[in-house]
Motif scaffolding. Structure first.
Motif, PDB file in Angstrom:
ATOM      1  N   GLU A  64     -38.115 -51.383  -4.497  1.00 47.94           N
ATOM      2  CA  GLU A  64     -39.253 -51.359  -5.402  1.00 47.94           C
ATOM      3  C   GLU A  64     -39.658 -52.792  -5.730  1.00 47.94           C
ATOM      4  OE1 GLU A  64     -38.872 -47.231  -7.954  1.00 47.94           O
ATOM      5  OE2 GLU A  64     -37.735 -48.972  -8.657  1.00 47.94           O
ATOM      6  N   ARG A  78     -43.326 -49.399  -3.036  1.00 56.31           N
ATOM      7  CA  ARG A  78     -42.061 -48.646  -2.967  1.00 56.31           C
ATOM      8  C   ARG A  78     -41.831 -48.139  -1.550  1.00 56.31           C
ATOM      9  NH1 ARG A  78     -41.913 -43.886  -7.049  1.00 56.31           N
ATOM     10  NH2 ARG A  78     -40.666 -45.262  -8.368  1.00 56.31           N
ATOM     11  N   CYS A  80     -39.871 -45.498 -12.072  1.00 59.76           N
ATOM     12  CA  CYS A  80     -39.458 -46.890 -11.851  1.00 59.76           C
ATOM     13  C   CYS A  80     -38.981 -47.487 -13.169  1.00 59.76           C
ATOM     14  CB  CYS A  80     -40.624 -47.702 -11.294  1.00 59.76           C
ATOM     15  SG  CYS A  80     -40.269 -49.467 -11.091  1.00 59.76           S
TER      16      CYS A  80
END
Length: 257
Positions: A46, A41, A78
């Protein structure tokens, strides 16, 4: 550019040392496997490395499933539904299961890995044992949907994030190198299951080519500043050597950068 890098544990398997080295081990004893996925990240990007396996696959394979990898990713904020890039280090069941839970992602795979998983070698049990045919077929479908980006050897997939063909464990085994605040870090995945495999040059028994696997240890070392910057794919020691990003994530997530 530097990134944060995380290892997220989603499953476990109790094993003996004799199962983790070609030729066994004269000092046999417990040497379990942990199963991880990884998150890179930074700069609004990501990248997920590998997608794990499901609870149903754990039952089939006799593994202890602790949580869906997407659930582990959610602990870091995420959302699998929005991830744009997923690196599949190789197509073994514990690294490519759940890829359908990343509907927006381009999947990064080595040409040689698809060749291996769909070619003549899969006619032999010793090569196909760790593959699941429906997952391989699913990956072929993703190719037809233009959702797989193939790499032929080393390639940069984002600024300061690259994949590197290692081979050995499978024909198309790839590792991931990422620039962090402590320097280059390599996610070895199954190029080395445990620290001991690469540190003592004692290969893991599931292997396509022993010479390529041994040479892969050298390649991993050449990609980083020190052996301490290489992260093996299944070693429980990773959770001991690196800190959790929060107290409530102890034993689940560690930060590698």
């Amino acid at each position: 550019m530097t990134y944060e890098v995380y290892a997220l544990k989603y499953a476990h398997h109790a094993r003996r040392r004799s199962e983790n080295f070609i030729g066994g081990d004269p000092h046999d004893g417990p040497m379990p496997l942990d199963y991880f996925v990884w998150l890179i990240r930074g700069e609004g990007r990501e990248i997920v490395v590998d997608t794990g396996f499901s609870a149903a696959m754990a039952r089939k394979r006799g593994r202890e499933h602790l949580r869906c990898p997407t659930e582990a990713l959610r602990t870091l904020g995420c959302d699998a539904n929005t991830v744009k890039d997923v690196v599949i280090t190789h197509l073994h069941y514990d690294h490519v299961g759940n890829f359908d839970l990343f509907p927006a992602a381009t999947l990064h795979l080595q040409d040689l890995e698809m060749q291996y998983a769909t070619g003549r070698n899969m006619g032999e049990e010793r090569h196909r044992y760790a593959y699941e045919v429906e997952e391989v077929v699913g990956m072929v479908r993703r190719v037809y949907e233009k959702r797989v980006r193939f790499h032929s050897g080393d390639a940069e997939i984002a600024p300061d994030v690259s994949v590197h063909l290692i081979g050995g464990h499978t024909m198309g085994m790839q590792a991931v190198r990422v620039k962090t605040r402590r320097g280059w870090v390599v996610l070895a995945s199954d190029a080395s299951h445990f620290y001991e495999n690469m540190e003592q040059t004692r290969p893991f028994p599931i292997v396509w080519s022993v010479p390529d696997m041994v040479d892969g240890y050298r390649k991993l070392r050449e990609l980083v500043g020190s052996p301490g910057h290489i992260i093996p794919g299944h070693d429980p020691l990773v959770l001991e050597r690196y800190p959790a990003p929060a107290r409530e994530l102890q034993g689940i997530v560690v930060r590698l950068d």
